[in-house]
Scaffold this motif. Structure first.
Motif, PDB file in Angstrom:
ATOM      1  N   GLU A  90       0.159 -14.785 -37.763  1.00  0.00           N
ATOM      2  CA  GLU A  90      -1.168 -14.724 -37.144  1.00  0.00           C
ATOM      3  C   GLU A  90      -1.893 -13.402 -37.383  1.00  0.00           C
ATOM      4  N   ARG A  91      -1.179 -12.293 -37.420  1.00  0.00           N
ATOM      5  CA  ARG A  91      -1.827 -10.982 -37.517  1.00  0.00           C
ATOM      6  C   ARG A  91      -2.528 -10.796 -38.860  1.00  0.00           C
ATOM      7  N   GLU A  92      -3.554  -9.931 -38.842  1.00  0.00           N
ATOM      8  CA  GLU A  92      -4.296  -9.618 -40.070  1.00  0.00           C
ATOM      9  C   GLU A  92      -3.535  -8.603 -40.921  1.00  0.00           C
ATOM     10  N   ASN A  93      -2.900  -7.645 -40.259  1.00  0.00           N
ATOM     11  CA  ASN A  93      -2.161  -6.579 -40.943  1.00  0.00           C
ATOM     12  C   ASN A  93      -1.199  -5.944 -39.945  1.00  0.00           C
ATOM     13  N   ASN A  94      -0.529  -4.881 -40.353  1.00  0.00           N
ATOM     14  CA  ASN A  94       0.481  -4.252 -39.500  1.00  0.00           C
ATOM     15  C   ASN A  94      -0.099  -3.429 -38.353  1.00  0.00           C
ATOM     16  N   ASN A  95      -1.419  -3.323 -38.289  1.00  0.00           N
ATOM     17  CA  ASN A  95      -2.059  -2.620 -37.178  1.00  0.00           C
ATOM     18  C   ASN A  95      -2.646  -3.594 -36.157  1.00  0.00           C
ATOM     19  N   ASP A  96      -2.686  -4.860 -36.506  1.00  0.00           N
ATOM     20  CA  ASP A  96      -3.334  -5.875 -35.662  1.00  0.00           C
ATOM     21  C   ASP A  96      -2.363  -6.423 -34.622  1.00  0.00           C
ATOM     22  N   VAL A  97      -2.591  -6.036 -33.360  1.00  0.00           N
ATOM     23  CA  VAL A  97      -1.710  -6.487 -32.279  1.00  0.00           C
ATOM     24  C   VAL A  97      -2.419  -7.458 -31.329  1.00  0.00           C
ATOM     25  N   THR A  98      -3.502  -8.051 -31.762  1.00  0.00           N
ATOM     26  CA  THR A  98      -4.251  -8.972 -30.910  1.00  0.00           C
ATOM     27  C   THR A  98      -3.371 -10.096 -30.393  1.00  0.00           C
ATOM     28  N   VAL A  99      -2.650 -10.741 -31.283  1.00  0.00           N
ATOM     29  CA  VAL A  99      -1.795 -11.863 -30.868  1.00  0.00           C
ATOM     30  C   VAL A  99      -0.643 -11.372 -29.995  1.00  0.00           C
ATOM     31  N   ILE A 100      -0.126 -10.200 -30.274  1.00  0.00           N
ATOM     32  CA  ILE A 100       0.967  -9.648 -29.473  1.00  0.00           C
ATOM     33  C   ILE A 100       0.507  -9.404 -28.041  1.00  0.00           C
ATOM     34  N   LEU A 101      -0.666  -8.826 -27.881  1.00  0.00           N
ATOM     35  CA  LEU A 101      -1.208  -8.605 -26.534  1.00  0.00           C
ATOM     36  C   LEU A 101      -1.443  -9.929 -25.812  1.00  0.00           C
ATOM     37  N   ASP A 102      -1.978 -10.909 -26.526  1.00  0.00           N
ATOM     38  CA  ASP A 102      -2.216 -12.228 -25.918  1.00  0.00           C
ATOM     39  C   ASP A 102      -0.914 -12.842 -25.403  1.00  0.00           C
ATOM     40  N   ILE A 104       1.997 -11.242 -24.683  1.00  0.00           N
ATOM     41  CA  ILE A 104       2.570 -10.435 -23.595  1.00  0.00           C
ATOM     42  C   ILE A 104       1.903 -10.787 -22.272  1.00  0.00           C
ATOM     43  N   MET A 105       0.588 -10.984 -22.310  1.00  0.00           N
ATOM     44  CA  MET A 105      -0.157 -11.243 -21.079  1.00  0.00           C
ATOM     45  C   MET A 105       0.159 -12.608 -20.468  1.00  0.00           C
ATOM     46  N   GLN A 106       0.832 -13.468 -21.218  1.00  0.00           N
ATOM     47  CA  GLN A 106       1.238 -14.758 -20.647  1.00  0.00           C
ATOM     48  C   GLN A 106       2.440 -14.605 -19.708  1.00  0.00           C
ATOM     49  N   ASN A 107       3.072 -13.418 -19.779  1.00  0.00           N
ATOM     50  CA  ASN A 107       4.136 -13.063 -18.833  1.00  0.00           C
ATOM     51  C   ASN A 107       5.306 -14.053 -18.846  1.00  0.00           C
ATOM     52  N   ILE A 108       5.711 -14.452 -20.051  1.00  0.00           N
ATOM     53  CA  ILE A 108       6.886 -15.305 -20.227  1.00  0.00           C
ATOM     54  C   ILE A 108       7.948 -14.452 -20.916  1.00  0.00           C
ATOM     55  N   TYR A 109       9.098 -14.331 -20.314  1.00  0.00           N
ATOM     56  CA  TYR A 109      10.119 -13.357 -20.719  1.00  0.00           C
ATOM     57  C   TYR A 109      10.417 -13.402 -22.226  1.00  0.00           C
ATOM     58  N   SER A 110      10.895 -14.528 -22.731  1.00  0.00           N
ATOM     59  CA  SER A 110      11.294 -14.616 -24.148  1.00  0.00           C
ATOM     60  C   SER A 110      10.108 -14.419 -25.087  1.00  0.00           C
ATOM     61  N   MET A 111       8.942 -14.850 -24.644  1.00  0.00           N
ATOM     62  CA  MET A 111       7.729 -14.693 -25.444  1.00  0.00           C
ATOM     63  C   MET A 111       7.385 -13.212 -25.585  1.00  0.00           C
ATOM     64  N   SER A 112       7.416 -12.496 -24.475  1.00  0.00           N
ATOM     65  CA  SER A 112       7.114 -11.060 -24.507  1.00  0.00           C
ATOM     66  C   SER A 112       8.169 -10.305 -25.313  1.00  0.00           C
ATOM     67  N   GLU A 113       9.426 -10.672 -25.139  1.00  0.00           N
ATOM     68  CA  GLU A 113      10.497  -9.995 -25.875  1.00  0.00           C
ATOM     69  C   GLU A 113      10.318 -10.168 -27.383  1.00  0.00           C
ATOM     70  N   GLY A 114      10.008 -11.383 -27.819  1.00  0.00           N
ATOM     71  CA  GLY A 114       9.786 -11.634 -29.245  1.00  0.00           C
ATOM     72  C   GLY A 114       8.617 -10.845 -29.790  1.00  0.00           C
ATOM     73  N   ALA A 115       7.533 -10.771 -29.012  1.00  0.00           N
ATOM     74  CA  ALA A 115       6.351 -10.020 -29.440  1.00  0.00           C
ATOM     75  C   ALA A 115       6.674  -8.535 -29.590  1.00  0.00           C
ATOM     76  N   LEU A 116       7.450  -7.987 -28.660  1.00  0.00           N
ATOM     77  CA  LEU A 116       7.817  -6.569 -28.728  1.00  0.00           C
ATOM     78  C   LEU A 116       8.767  -6.296 -29.889  1.00  0.00           C
ATOM     79  N   GLU A 117       9.630  -7.259 -30.198  1.00  0.00           N
ATOM     80  CA  GLU A 117      10.559  -7.071 -31.318  1.00  0.00           C
ATOM     81  C   GLU A 117       9.793  -6.921 -32.634  1.00  0.00           C
ATOM     82  N   VAL A 118       8.731  -7.688 -32.793  1.00  0.00           N
ATOM     83  CA  VAL A 118       7.935  -7.587 -34.024  1.00  0.00           C
ATOM     84  C   VAL A 118       7.369  -6.182 -34.173  1.00  0.00           C
TER      85      VAL A 118
END
Length: 199
Positions: A90-102, A104-118
């Motif tokens: 989904e991201r445009e480049n390695n600086n684009d964290v739009t999807v990661i923030l989206d 994380i804000m859903q506040n689902i444990y495994s979802m947030s963990e996966g986003a942070l791992e990226v």
């Protein structure tokens, strides 16, 4: 390789996915999605996860992005692995964290963990404002986790090796008090501005 991906053997399919990912064989990018569809909802979870990993790491596959979101993320299957792949697609480049923030804000444990791992595995470097926002959102993430689970801030702490926001140092110092040794190791090196090989 195509025969292994699209044949009847799930073991051969899994081995092919691993080889494609490790060797970055981009010519098989579109076939990986067909292989994933063959494995969907079967009992061979490891094969599905390896296919998802390969798709994510090879990147740039719009059809796979839609398929993974609809069939894995939206239905809660293999969330951590699926989210990592989805973020990369989904991201445009390695600086684009739009999807990661989206996510994380859903506040689902495994979802947030996966986003942070990226963030950590891909050494992503968002803007200072976004760095501050992510740390503010996740600084206490996982503190009440079940016994035996790893600290989910691992990926975030790893990414911080290349971040400069004002709350980076306090966050990493706080991570040093975790009971998770891998997190403490990563945080210690990130405080020195050093990226380390991740698990």
């Amino acid at each position: 390789m195509i025969e292994d991906l699209l044949g009847t053997s799930t073991v051969k399919r899994r081995k092919a996915a691993i080889e494609i990912r490790k060797k970055c064989l981009f010519e098989y990018k579109s076939v990986l999605l067909d292989a994933l569809k063959l494995e969907y909802l079967k009992k061979h979870n490891e094969t599905e996860m390896e296919l998802i990993r390969a798709i994510g790491e090879l990147g740039d596959n719009k059809d796979a992005k839609v398929y993974i979101k609809e069939n894995y993320i939206d239905k809660g299957f293999f969330l951590r692995t699926a989210v990592m792949a989805y973020c990369r697609l989904e991201r445009e480049n390695n600086n684009d964290v739009t999807v990661i923030l989206d996510l994380i804000m859903q506040n689902i444990y495994s979802m947030s963990e996966g986003a942070l791992e990226v963030l950590g595995y891909d050494k992503m470097t968002p803007s200072i404002t976004e760095q501050e926002q992510i740390i503010d959102l996740c600084k206490d993430f996982g503190k009440n986790r079940e016994k035996g689970l790893t600290d989910p801030r691992y990926g975030l702490a790893a990414a911080c090796a290349g971040w400069n926001a004002k709350n980076v140092k306090p966050f990493l110092e706080e991570c040093m008090h975790s009971n998770d040794e891998p997190l403490k190791y990563v945080a210690e090196n990130s405080l020195k501005g050093k990226y380390v090989k991740l698990r």
